[in-house]
Design a protein around this motif. Structure first.
Motif, PDB file in Angstrom:
ATOM      1  N   SER A 258       3.276 -57.603  21.496  1.00  0.00           N
ATOM      2  CA  SER A 258       3.097 -56.150  21.493  1.00  0.00           C
ATOM      3  C   SER A 258       4.276 -55.444  22.159  1.00  0.00           C
ATOM      4  N   LEU A 259       4.723 -55.974  23.277  1.00  0.00           N
ATOM      5  CA  LEU A 259       5.854 -55.367  23.981  1.00  0.00           C
ATOM      6  C   LEU A 259       7.127 -55.451  23.145  1.00  0.00           C
ATOM      7  N   TYR A 260       7.321 -56.568  22.475  1.00  0.00           N
ATOM      8  CA  TYR A 260       8.512 -56.722  21.640  1.00  0.00           C
ATOM      9  C   TYR A 260       8.517 -55.691  20.509  1.00  0.00           C
ATOM     10  N   ILE A 261       7.363 -55.556  19.833  1.00  0.00           N
ATOM     11  CA  ILE A 261       7.263 -54.571  18.755  1.00  0.00           C
ATOM     12  C   ILE A 261       7.468 -53.155  19.295  1.00  0.00           C
ATOM     13  N   ALA A 262       6.855 -52.884  20.452  1.00  0.00           N
ATOM     14  CA  ALA A 262       6.972 -51.536  21.047  1.00  0.00           C
ATOM     15  C   ALA A 262       8.423 -51.205  21.354  1.00  0.00           C
ATOM     16  N   ARG A 263       9.166 -52.148  21.862  1.00  0.00           N
ATOM     17  CA  ARG A 263      10.576 -51.902  22.158  1.00  0.00           C
ATOM     18  C   ARG A 263      11.354 -51.543  20.882  1.00  0.00           C
ATOM     19  N   GLN A 264      11.056 -52.225  19.803  1.00  0.00           N
ATOM     20  CA  GLN A 264      11.705 -51.926  18.541  1.00  0.00           C
ATOM     21  C   GLN A 264      11.352 -50.515  18.063  1.00  0.00           C
ATOM     22  N   LYS A 265      10.089 -50.163  18.188  1.00  0.00           N
ATOM     23  CA  LYS A 265       9.631 -48.860  17.723  1.00  0.00           C
ATOM     24  C   LYS A 265      10.197 -47.723  18.575  1.00  0.00           C
ATOM     25  N   LEU A 266      10.346 -47.997  19.896  1.00  0.00           N
ATOM     26  CA  LEU A 266      10.849 -46.960  20.806  1.00  0.00           C
ATOM     27  C   LEU A 266      12.369 -46.921  20.862  1.00  0.00           C
ATOM     28  N   GLY A 267      13.008 -47.879  20.213  1.00  0.00           N
ATOM     29  CA  GLY A 267      14.471 -47.925  20.242  1.00  0.00           C
ATOM     30  C   GLY A 267      15.038 -48.286  21.594  1.00  0.00           C
ATOM     31  N   LEU A 268      14.307 -49.123  22.335  1.00  0.00           N
ATOM     32  CA  LEU A 268      14.753 -49.517  23.684  1.00  0.00           C
ATOM     33  C   LEU A 268      15.650 -50.751  23.618  1.00  0.00           C
TER      34      LEU A 268
END
Length: 268
Positions: A258-268
């Protein structure tokens, strides 16, 4: 080091010349009021590197002190030299202390106000296993989350098991504890966070879910998942699609993905 190491064959002394008493078990979810024992190389090293951690005393073997010094750890507390067998008696059976035990105060009680500048927050709704929460903390640090949030009750206390499982991450990330998770979500919504609860019956995959500029990811305990009231407060439900024959993940593994996907979505 501020004090010359001394060897003692008895129980180590604590500050103010009081006898050392190993912290006893507490009711789950209740934060310790007295000292905690932190052990293991990575855990102790991280505690020495955390300015928010009040350190009291280090009990260690000579080899362990040398290892810390080789890693440029500034030992800023009194040191009492102990044999491995003496250290064994200070902690629970089978605890892997690696020759060092740090007596320290619990970390400050962080609240939701600590999250004003955060972009990615991971919240755990009644995940009670300290090994799982510790592993999740490690993942949260590795993947650049700003904080981890748990409830004051039905969550592991800050103690030796959580600290060892986190392998230093406990002292590297803000751990916010809230009284009511649904109310916390409402507060985050008011502050402009997008709150997304992971649910196997979510209408869309996490990859296909809209993220805001700052996001709270909510994971629940294995089996019961995120509680209904917390899901309702989040408003956004998403699932993790598993293409293989096993369709679900351990909560600590789900947190990593989940954190990995979130980073991709947030552009982090």
């Amino acid at each position: 080091m501020t004090d010359k190491p001394t060897r003692s064959s008895g129980r180590p002394g604590a500050r103010k010349n009081k006898s050392f008493v190993k912290p006893g078990p507490r009711r789950p979810g209740v934060q310790p009021e007295g000292p905690v024992l932190l052990y293991g190389l990575h855990t102790v090293e991280a505690a020495f590197g955390n300015q928010a951690r009040t350190r009291i005393k280090l009990y260690a073997s000579e080899n362990a002190v040398n290892r810390l010094q080789e890693r440029n750890v500034k030992i800023d507390v009194p040191v009492e030299m102990k044999s491995p067998r003496e250290l064994d008696r200070m902690v629970s059976k089978d605890a892997v202390h690696q020759g060092m035990i740090l007596e320290a105060e619990p970390l400050p009680a962080y609240g939701a106000e600590e999250l004003s500048g955060a972009r990615l927050v991971l919240a755990l709704d009644q995940v009670t296993d300290p090994h799982n929460v510790g592993a999740i903390m490690r993942s949260a640090v590795a993947l650049g989350a700003d904080a981890i949030v748990t409830t004051e009750r039905h969550a592991p206390e800050e103690g030796s098991v959580l600290a060892k499982s986190a392998s230093g991450a406990l002292d590297m990330i803000k751990h916010v504890r809230v009284k009511n998770m649904s109310r916390f979500v409402d507060e985050m919504n008011d502050q402009g966070f997008t709150c997304i609860a992971l649910d196997s019956d979510g209408p869309a995959s996490l990859e296909d879910t809209d993220f805001g500029d700052k996001t709270v990811l909510m994971l629940g305990a294995e089996g019961k998942g995120v509680r209904q009231g917390v899901r309702n407060a989040c408003g956004n439900l998403a699932r993790l699609d598993m293409p293989g024959e096993i369709r679900s993940l351990n909560v600590s593994n789900a947190a990593v993905l989940s954190l990995y996907i979130a980073r991709q979505k947030l552009g982090l």
